[in-house]
Write a protein that holds these residues in place. Structure first.
Motif, PDB file in Angstrom:
ATOM      1  N   UNK A  36     -27.895  19.677  94.054  1.00  0.00           N
ATOM      2  CA  UNK A  36     -29.221  19.768  94.684  1.00  0.00           C
ATOM      3  C   UNK A  36     -29.757  21.197  94.687  1.00  0.00           C
ATOM      4  N   UNK A  37     -31.074  21.249  94.585  1.00  0.00           N
ATOM      5  CA  UNK A  37     -31.792  22.506  94.762  1.00  0.00           C
ATOM      6  C   UNK A  37     -33.137  22.183  95.415  1.00  0.00           C
ATOM      7  N   UNK A  38     -33.854  23.192  95.817  1.00  0.00           N
ATOM      8  CA  UNK A  38     -35.104  22.991  96.534  1.00  0.00           C
ATOM      9  C   UNK A  38     -36.117  22.221  95.694  1.00  0.00           C
ATOM     10  N   UNK A  39     -36.200  22.528  94.407  1.00  0.00           N
ATOM     11  CA  UNK A  39     -37.192  21.877  93.548  1.00  0.00           C
ATOM     12  C   UNK A  39     -36.984  20.365  93.477  1.00  0.00           C
ATOM     13  N   UNK A  40     -35.755  19.927  93.284  1.00  0.00           N
ATOM     14  CA  UNK A  40     -35.505  18.493  93.130  1.00  0.00           C
ATOM     15  C   UNK A  40     -35.712  17.755  94.448  1.00  0.00           C
ATOM     16  N   UNK A  46     -34.185   5.707  99.411  1.00  0.00           N
ATOM     17  CA  UNK A  46     -33.195   6.598 100.012  1.00  0.00           C
ATOM     18  C   UNK A  46     -32.381   7.327  98.952  1.00  0.00           C
ATOM     19  N   UNK A  47     -32.201   8.628  99.174  1.00  0.00           N
ATOM     20  CA  UNK A  47     -31.433   9.468  98.259  1.00  0.00           C
ATOM     21  C   UNK A  47     -30.520  10.368  99.080  1.00  0.00           C
ATOM     22  N   UNK A  48     -29.273  10.455  98.656  1.00  0.00           N
ATOM     23  CA  UNK A  48     -28.334  11.433  99.210  1.00  0.00           C
ATOM     24  C   UNK A  48     -28.160  12.530  98.165  1.00  0.00           C
ATOM     25  N   UNK A  49     -28.374  13.767  98.586  1.00  0.00           N
ATOM     26  CA  UNK A  49     -28.169  14.932  97.720  1.00  0.00           C
ATOM     27  C   UNK A  49     -26.909  15.649  98.170  1.00  0.00           C
ATOM     28  N   UNK A  50     -26.047  15.990  97.215  1.00  0.00           N
ATOM     29  CA  UNK A  50     -24.860  16.802  97.498  1.00  0.00           C
ATOM     30  C   UNK A  50     -24.926  18.066  96.662  1.00  0.00           C
ATOM     31  N   UNK A  51     -24.122  19.054  97.047  1.00  0.00           N
ATOM     32  CA  UNK A  51     -24.253  20.374  96.428  1.00  0.00           C
ATOM     33  C   UNK A  51     -23.496  20.548  95.116  1.00  0.00           C
ATOM     34  N   UNK A 109     -31.633  24.433 103.369  1.00  0.00           N
ATOM     35  CA  UNK A 109     -32.574  23.753 102.487  1.00  0.00           C
ATOM     36  C   UNK A 109     -33.597  22.968 103.305  1.00  0.00           C
ATOM     37  N   UNK A 110     -33.128  22.290 104.331  1.00  0.00           N
ATOM     38  CA  UNK A 110     -34.042  21.546 105.206  1.00  0.00           C
ATOM     39  C   UNK A 110     -35.018  22.500 105.879  1.00  0.00           C
ATOM     40  N   UNK A 111     -34.565  23.652 106.298  1.00  0.00           N
ATOM     41  CA  UNK A 111     -35.443  24.650 106.905  1.00  0.00           C
ATOM     42  C   UNK A 111     -36.542  25.066 105.922  1.00  0.00           C
ATOM     43  N   UNK A 112     -36.186  25.293 104.672  1.00  0.00           N
ATOM     44  CA  UNK A 112     -37.178  25.649 103.645  1.00  0.00           C
ATOM     45  C   UNK A 112     -38.166  24.519 103.430  1.00  0.00           C
ATOM     46  N   UNK A 113     -37.676  23.294 103.404  1.00  0.00           N
ATOM     47  CA  UNK A 113     -38.556  22.125 103.234  1.00  0.00           C
ATOM     48  C   UNK A 113     -39.538  22.036 104.399  1.00  0.00           C
ATOM     49  N   UNK A 144     -35.972  11.447  86.010  1.00  0.00           N
ATOM     50  CA  UNK A 144     -37.016  12.328  85.480  1.00  0.00           C
ATOM     51  C   UNK A 144     -37.197  13.562  86.354  1.00  0.00           C
ATOM     52  N   UNK A 145     -37.179  13.363  87.661  1.00  0.00           N
ATOM     53  CA  UNK A 145     -37.311  14.488  88.594  1.00  0.00           C
ATOM     54  C   UNK A 145     -36.133  15.450  88.427  1.00  0.00           C
ATOM     55  N   UNK A 146     -34.923  14.911  88.279  1.00  0.00           N
ATOM     56  CA  UNK A 146     -33.735  15.754  88.086  1.00  0.00           C
ATOM     57  C   UNK A 146     -33.848  16.568  86.797  1.00  0.00           C
ATOM     58  N   UNK A 147     -34.313  15.943  85.741  1.00  0.00           N
ATOM     59  CA  UNK A 147     -34.462  16.647  84.458  1.00  0.00           C
ATOM     60  C   UNK A 147     -35.497  17.765  84.578  1.00  0.00           C
ATOM     61  N   UNK A 148     -36.609  17.486  85.248  1.00  0.00           N
ATOM     62  CA  UNK A 148     -37.648  18.507  85.421  1.00  0.00           C
ATOM     63  C   UNK A 148     -37.141  19.671  86.266  1.00  0.00           C
ATOM     64  N   UNK A 149     -36.407  19.367  87.340  1.00  0.00           N
ATOM     65  CA  UNK A 149     -35.868  20.424  88.198  1.00  0.00           C
ATOM     66  C   UNK A 149     -34.838  21.259  87.450  1.00  0.00           C
ATOM     67  N   UNK A 150     -33.997  20.606  86.655  1.00  0.00           N
ATOM     68  CA  UNK A 150     -32.978  21.327  85.887  1.00  0.00           C
ATOM     69  C   UNK A 150     -33.624  22.260  84.866  1.00  0.00           C
ATOM     70  N   UNK A 151     -34.765  21.867  84.325  1.00  0.00           N
ATOM     71  CA  UNK A 151     -35.431  22.705  83.322  1.00  0.00           C
ATOM     72  C   UNK A 151     -35.990  23.983  83.926  1.00  0.00           C
ATOM     73  N   UNK A 152     -36.139  24.033  85.250  1.00  0.00           N
ATOM     74  CA  UNK A 152     -36.643  25.230  85.925  1.00  0.00           C
ATOM     75  C   UNK A 152     -35.550  26.257  86.193  1.00  0.00           C
ATOM     76  N   UNK A 153     -34.313  25.876  86.010  1.00  0.00           N
ATOM     77  CA  UNK A 153     -33.198  26.777  86.267  1.00  0.00           C
ATOM     78  C   UNK A 153     -32.979  27.653  85.032  1.00  0.00           C
ATOM     79  N   UNK A 154     -33.154  28.942  85.198  1.00  0.00           N
ATOM     80  CA  UNK A 154     -32.983  29.856  84.062  1.00  0.00           C
ATOM     81  C   UNK A 154     -32.795  31.286  84.537  1.00  0.00           C
TER      82      UNK A 154
END
Length: 141
Positions: free
Chosen positions: A90-94, A59-64, A16-20, A112-122
């Protein structure tokens, strides 16, 4: 300073870091922990990240995986007591949105960011045969 820790089973975090890094440029504010790729204990790296955050940091910690062992290790360190937010699934969008938004990262903005990212999953389904002719025409219509 905006600081992000990605922690996952296997090489998901570093991938994920590589993609970022490709999409947003080299980001020194993002750290990755790939758990269970060797016999080392990654708890110290989590603790070090939390302890290095200052009250002025966003600061934010993202876990899988919610409830997974990496999630549990982070939760046991109680990052929220140090002003560090913990987001799971976590996903790339969030992560990209949290990294790049000009808005200050607060509990509300991260929700809000989490909700928006979750709405992209389909699940994607091509609805017309025109989209399968490989011309690219009709795919987004």
């Amino acid at each position: 300073m905006r600081r992000i820790l990605l922690a996952s089973h296997g090489h998901f975090a570093s991938g994920l870091k590589s993609s970022i890094d490709i999409l947003a440029g080299e980001s020194s504010g993002v750290t990755a922990i790939d758990a269970y790729v060797d016999n080392s204990d990654y708890t110290a790296a989590i603790r070090e990240f939390i302890d290095s955050c200052t009250p002025n940091d966003e600061a934010v910690i993202f876990t899988d995986i919610l409830g997974g062992s990496v999630f549990q290790k982070v939760a046991l360190e109680q990052p929220e007591h140090h002003g560090v937010m913990h987001v799971t699934g976590m996903n790339l969008a969030v992560v990209m949105e949290c990294l790049l938004t000009p808005e200050k990262l607060t509990k509300e903005s991260v929700d809000e960011i989490c909700a928006a990212a979750a709405s992209q999953l389909r699940r994607v389904q091509v609805l017309n045969e025109e989209a399968t002719d490989n011309s690219g025409e009709g795919f987004f219509s």
